[in-house]
Design a protein around this motif. Structure first.
Motif, PDB file in Angstrom:
ATOM      1  N   GLY A 115       0.788  -1.224   0.000  1.00 47.85           N
ATOM      2  CA  GLY A 115       0.000   0.000   0.000  1.00 47.85           C
ATOM      3  C   GLY A 115       0.817   1.270   0.000  1.00 47.85           C
ATOM      4  N   PHE A 116       2.137   1.136  -0.126  1.00 50.97           N
ATOM      5  CA  PHE A 116       3.005   2.306  -0.072  1.00 50.97           C
ATOM      6  C   PHE A 116       3.239   2.948  -1.454  1.00 50.97           C
ATOM      7  CE2 PHE A 116       5.096   0.283   3.847  1.00 50.97           C
ATOM      8  CZ  PHE A 116       4.230   0.950   4.698  1.00 50.97           C
ATOM      9  N   PHE A 117       3.043   2.185  -2.528  1.00 49.95           N
ATOM     10  CA  PHE A 117       3.519   2.637  -3.840  1.00 49.95           C
ATOM     11  C   PHE A 117       2.398   2.872  -4.852  1.00 49.95           C
ATOM     12  CE2 PHE A 117       6.779   0.003  -1.874  1.00 49.95           C
ATOM     13  CZ  PHE A 117       7.887   0.840  -1.920  1.00 49.95           C
ATOM     14  N   ASP A 118       1.205   3.021  -4.412  1.00 51.28           N
ATOM     15  CA  ASP A 118       0.073   3.155  -5.324  1.00 51.28           C
ATOM     16  C   ASP A 118       0.237   4.375  -6.236  1.00 51.28           C
ATOM     17  OD1 ASP A 118      -2.349   2.682  -6.551  1.00 51.28           O
ATOM     18  OD2 ASP A 118      -3.488   3.787  -5.033  1.00 51.28           O
ATOM     19  N   HIS A 119       0.523   4.119  -7.529  1.00 48.98           N
ATOM     20  CA  HIS A 119       0.681   5.149  -8.549  1.00 48.98           C
ATOM     21  C   HIS A 119       1.755   6.184  -8.195  1.00 48.98           C
ATOM     22  CE1 HIS A 119      -3.352   3.531  -9.393  1.00 48.98           C
ATOM     23  NE2 HIS A 119      -3.057   3.797 -10.661  1.00 48.98           N
ATOM     24  N   LYS A 120       2.797   5.726  -7.518  1.00 55.35           N
ATOM     25  CA  LYS A 120       3.879   6.630  -7.132  1.00 55.35           C
ATOM     26  C   LYS A 120       5.205   6.308  -7.820  1.00 55.35           C
ATOM     27  CE  LYS A 120       2.031   7.622  -2.511  1.00 55.35           C
ATOM     28  NZ  LYS A 120       2.289   7.518  -1.046  1.00 55.35           N
ATOM     29  N   ASN A 157       8.003   5.881 -10.526  1.00 57.57           N
ATOM     30  CA  ASN A 157       8.313   6.653 -11.727  1.00 57.57           C
ATOM     31  C   ASN A 157       9.744   6.353 -12.150  1.00 57.57           C
ATOM     32  OD1 ASN A 157       8.350   8.477 -13.808  1.00 57.57           O
ATOM     33  ND2 ASN A 157       8.722  10.259 -12.484  1.00 57.57           N
ATOM     34  N   ALA A 158       9.933   5.897 -13.396  1.00 57.04           N
ATOM     35  CA  ALA A 158      11.262   5.605 -13.928  1.00 57.04           C
ATOM     36  C   ALA A 158      11.270   5.853 -15.426  1.00 57.04           C
ATOM     37  CB  ALA A 158      11.674   4.159 -13.628  1.00 57.04           C
ATOM     38  N   ASN A 159      12.411   6.246 -15.940  1.00 52.28           N
ATOM     39  CA  ASN A 159      12.535   6.591 -17.353  1.00 52.28           C
ATOM     40  C   ASN A 159      12.283   5.377 -18.249  1.00 52.28           C
ATOM     41  OD1 ASN A 159      13.153   8.237 -19.564  1.00 52.28           O
ATOM     42  ND2 ASN A 159      15.296   7.592 -19.556  1.00 52.28           N
ATOM     43  N   ASN A 160      11.409   5.550 -19.258  1.00 48.65           N
ATOM     44  CA  ASN A 160      11.080   4.512 -20.246  1.00 48.65           C
ATOM     45  C   ASN A 160      10.442   3.267 -19.624  1.00 48.65           C
ATOM     46  OD1 ASN A 160      11.775   5.838 -22.569  1.00 48.65           O
ATOM     47  ND2 ASN A 160      13.857   5.057 -22.639  1.00 48.65           N
ATOM     48  N   ILE A 161       9.808   3.439 -18.484  1.00 48.34           N
ATOM     49  CA  ILE A 161       9.091   2.321 -17.850  1.00 48.34           C
ATOM     50  C   ILE A 161       7.680   2.796 -17.503  1.00 48.34           C
ATOM     51  CG2 ILE A 161       8.997   0.713 -15.913  1.00 48.34           C
ATOM     52  CD1 ILE A 161      11.992   0.836 -15.710  1.00 48.34           C
ATOM     53  N   GLN A 162       6.696   2.038 -17.943  1.00 44.79           N
ATOM     54  CA  GLN A 162       5.301   2.336 -17.603  1.00 44.79           C
ATOM     55  C   GLN A 162       4.835   1.331 -16.554  1.00 44.79           C
ATOM     56  OE1 GLN A 162       2.545   2.071 -20.848  1.00 44.79           O
ATOM     57  NE2 GLN A 162       0.768   2.565 -19.590  1.00 44.79           N
ATOM     58  N   PHE A 163       4.436   1.838 -15.405  1.00 44.94           N
ATOM     59  CA  PHE A 163       3.970   0.993 -14.314  1.00 44.94           C
ATOM     60  C   PHE A 163       2.436   0.909 -14.359  1.00 44.94           C
ATOM     61  CE2 PHE A 163       8.066   2.608 -12.829  1.00 44.94           C
ATOM     62  CZ  PHE A 163       8.682   1.436 -12.414  1.00 44.94           C
ATOM     63  N   VAL A 164       1.917  -0.311 -14.417  1.00 45.73           N
ATOM     64  CA  VAL A 164       0.473  -0.559 -14.418  1.00 45.73           C
ATOM     65  C   VAL A 164       0.141  -1.330 -13.137  1.00 45.73           C
ATOM     66  CG1 VAL A 164      -1.448  -1.668 -15.596  1.00 45.73           C
ATOM     67  CG2 VAL A 164       0.393  -0.610 -16.934  1.00 45.73           C
ATOM     68  N   TYR A 165      -0.746  -0.771 -12.330  1.00 46.37           N
ATOM     69  CA  TYR A 165      -1.061  -1.361 -11.026  1.00 46.37           C
ATOM     70  C   TYR A 165      -2.278  -2.279 -11.166  1.00 46.37           C
ATOM     71  CZ  TYR A 165       2.143   2.216  -9.409  1.00 46.37           C
ATOM     72  OH  TYR A 165       3.253   2.990  -9.228  1.00 46.37           O
ATOM     73  N   THR A 166      -2.247  -3.359 -10.406  1.00 53.64           N
ATOM     74  CA  THR A 166      -3.320  -4.347 -10.475  1.00 53.64           C
ATOM     75  C   THR A 166      -3.601  -4.911  -9.083  1.00 53.64           C
ATOM     76  OG1 THR A 166      -4.027  -6.433 -11.507  1.00 53.64           O
ATOM     77  CG2 THR A 166      -1.704  -6.229 -10.941  1.00 53.64           C
ATOM     78  N   THR A 167      -4.823  -5.389  -8.927  1.00 53.90           N
ATOM     79  CA  THR A 167      -5.202  -6.053  -7.666  1.00 53.90           C
ATOM     80  C   THR A 167      -5.353  -7.562  -7.869  1.00 53.90           C
ATOM     81  OG1 THR A 167      -7.544  -5.607  -8.167  1.00 53.90           O
ATOM     82  CG2 THR A 167      -6.368  -3.988  -6.797  1.00 53.90           C
ATOM     83  N   GLU A 168      -5.021  -8.039  -9.048  1.00 53.29           N
ATOM     84  CA  GLU A 168      -5.144  -9.460  -9.346  1.00 53.29           C
ATOM     85  C   GLU A 168      -4.175 -10.261  -8.498  1.00 53.29           C
ATOM     86  OE1 GLU A 168      -5.250 -12.322 -13.328  1.00 53.29           O
ATOM     87  OE2 GLU A 168      -4.956 -10.144 -13.499  1.00 53.29           O
ATOM     88  N   LEU A 218      11.944   2.594  -6.268  1.00 57.81           N
ATOM     89  CA  LEU A 218      11.433   2.019  -5.014  1.00 57.81           C
ATOM     90  C   LEU A 218      12.111   2.646  -3.805  1.00 57.81           C
ATOM     91  CD1 LEU A 218      11.347  -1.725  -6.135  1.00 57.81           C
ATOM     92  CD2 LEU A 218       9.347  -0.343  -5.543  1.00 57.81           C
ATOM     93  N   GLU A 219      13.430   2.767  -3.868  1.00 60.69           N
ATOM     94  CA  GLU A 219      14.171   3.329  -2.731  1.00 60.69           C
ATOM     95  C   GLU A 219      13.807   4.788  -2.506  1.00 60.69           C
ATOM     96  OE1 GLU A 219      18.217   2.624  -3.746  1.00 60.69           O
ATOM     97  OE2 GLU A 219      18.248   0.586  -2.901  1.00 60.69           O
ATOM     98  N   ARG A 220      13.571   5.512  -3.582  1.00 60.39           N
ATOM     99  CA  ARG A 220      13.204   6.920  -3.457  1.00 60.39           C
ATOM    100  C   ARG A 220      11.874   7.077  -2.732  1.00 60.39           C
ATOM    101  NH1 ARG A 220      14.507   8.076  -8.286  1.00 60.39           N
ATOM    102  NH2 ARG A 220      12.452   7.816  -9.249  1.00 60.39           N
ATOM    103  N   GLU A 221      10.889   6.246  -3.072  1.00 60.36           N
ATOM    104  CA  GLU A 221       9.581   6.329  -2.425  1.00 60.36           C
ATOM    105  C   GLU A 221       9.644   5.882  -0.968  1.00 60.36           C
ATOM    106  OE1 GLU A 221       6.969   7.793  -3.620  1.00 60.36           O
ATOM    107  OE2 GLU A 221       8.132   8.235  -5.424  1.00 60.36           O
TER     108      GLU A 221
END
Length: 430
Positions: free
Chosen positions: A59-64, A66-77, A123-126
């Motif tokens: 629960g710490f990283f929800d839509h937070k 961010n990295a160059n040329n990487i798209q993060f898609v969040y899921t609850t599956e 991850l470390e930044r967040e």
């Protein structure tokens, strides 16, 4: 003197007309240009954006993230279902911030260190932001505690700025290693040329017209001019290629600089324009005080004087043997000082004005390499002049010694040669 000049012209023109000389003269700058172009091309080319499916159970990283040329898609599956898919999955289990955090990256293939580092840094930044928030702090408060120190070195006698140690170390090491390589490469050419002429019996015809010493000096100076010609071509073509690349890729280089600046700002949010201007000022301070003229002049002098001294010894070895295989036994004593010079560069770098650095830069057989390491550290002019004077004396002495062996050895065939034989030839009058 006229005969020596004829031999110099023969050696010079016969070598610069060779295909190997022409190819290497052109290939060297092209390779350097490739070293400049490839990183720019790799950094500015359009890289496809990679998709990473994030399963965040903490629960710490929800839509937070961010990295160059990487798209993060969040899921609850469920993670069990995600692993059955053909995709890259970032699984973040429940996290205890007081312990080492274990996060898992799944994929069919190895992702590469750059891709993994970008995710890890995000991850470390967040996590850092979360821990700072729980402590009632933020990044701005932490940055306000940092005080940048710009250590400037100045001469105690004149008060003028001295060269930065980092810049001096890089320039000195490159110059010393270049002299070491050039002496080896072109000194070996002298030895090989003498040995080939002796083996083919061409030398017996040449000796009927010129003295052995004239032949040896003509060959050494002729190859020295070949070296200078190749260096001039390299410098000219490399400069032209560099200017052309800079003009052609000017927009790409600006974009690369902006991207790197943005990434630096992202990793260090407290860096503002004022601090960036200070950093640029510090870079200028590092360059100020660097003895450019002394360094360039010293490189040319020590390269030429060192080459001429060692080339005489290489020519002596070539005249003494009947084949290149026989030259190995005489090469070791000649090359030990050069190899030793490279070995002690680390110690010289630690204390460029110490006793070891001083004496190694005074001995003619080691001074071309060691003194080139010291010059960017603004070695005293008196020491530099003394080292040059001793090197000139070493060149004269080694040339005289090598010439006495050369005049006998160049006409000897089929005899077994050792150090005792060389010593005997040295004392022979005819």
């Amino acid at each position: 003197m006229n005969k020596i000049w004829l031999i110099i012209k023969r050696e010079y023109f016969s070598r610069i007309r060779k295909k190997s000389f022409i190819i290497m003269s052109i290939l060297g700058p092209l390779l350097f240009g490739g070293i400049l172009v490839v990183p720019i091309w790799l950094a500015t080319r359009d890289n496809p954006e990679k998709l990473v499916v994030v399963k965040d159970e903490s629960g710490f990283f929800d839509h937070k993230l961010n990295a160059n040329n990487i798209q993060f898609v969040y899921t609850t599956e469920r993670i069990e279902h995600l692993l059955l898919q053909d995709s890259t999955i970032l699984h973040i289990p429940p996290i205890d911030l007081k312990r080492t955090v274990d996060i898992f990256l799944y994929g069919e293939n190895n992702h590469g260190i750059d891709f993994e580092n970008r995710i890890k840094n995000s991850l470390e930044r967040e996590l850092r932001k979360i821990r700072l928030s729980r402590l009632g702090l933020n990044q701005g408060k932490l940055d306000s505690l940092n005080t940048r120190v710009n250590l400037q070195t100045k001469n105690s006698q004149t008060g003028e700025a001295e060269a930065d140690s980092g810049v001096a170390s890089i320039v000195g090491y490159i110059g010393a290693f270049a002299i070491y390589m050039f002496i080896f490469i072109y000194g070996a050419q002298v030895m090989r040329g003498v040995a080939e002429e002796k083996t083919n019996r061409i030398i017996e015809i040449i000796i009927s017209s010129v003295k052995p010493f004239q032949l040896m000096m003509g060959k050494i100076v002729g190859i020295a001019l070949v070296v200078l010609t190749q260096l001039t071509v390299w410098i000219t073509l490399t400069s032209a290629i560099y200017l052309g690349i800079s003009a052609y890729y000017s927009d790409e280089m600006k974009l690369l600089a902006e991207t790197q600046s943005a990434q630096s700002t992202l990793s260090s949010p407290g860096m503002n324009k004022i601090e960036q201007a200070k950093m640029l000022s510090e870079v200028k301070d590092k360059i100020e005080g660097f003895p450019v003229f002394k360094t360039v002049f010293s490189f040319i002098f020590y390269f030429l004087a060192g080459y001429l001294m060692y080339a005489a010894l290489f020519a002596m070895v070539g005249s003494a043997v009947d084949s290149m295989e026989d030259s190995q036994q005489f090469m070791l004593p000649i090359t030990i000082p050069l190899i030793g010079s490279i070995i002690v560069l680390g110690a010289v770098l630690q204390d460029p004005h110490g006793s070891l650095a001083f004496w190694m830069s005074m001995i003619p057989l080691t001074s071309p390499v060691v003194m080139m390491m010291r010059v960017p550290f603004d070695v005293p002019d008196l020491e530099l002049l003394l080292s040059m004077f001793l090197l000139i004396g070493g060149f004269i002495s080694t040339t005289w010694f090598a010439g006495r062996v050369y005049r006998i050895g160049i006409l000897m065939h089929g005899s077994k040669v050792n150090y005792k034989t060389l010593w005997k030839w040295f004392f022979m009058n005819n």
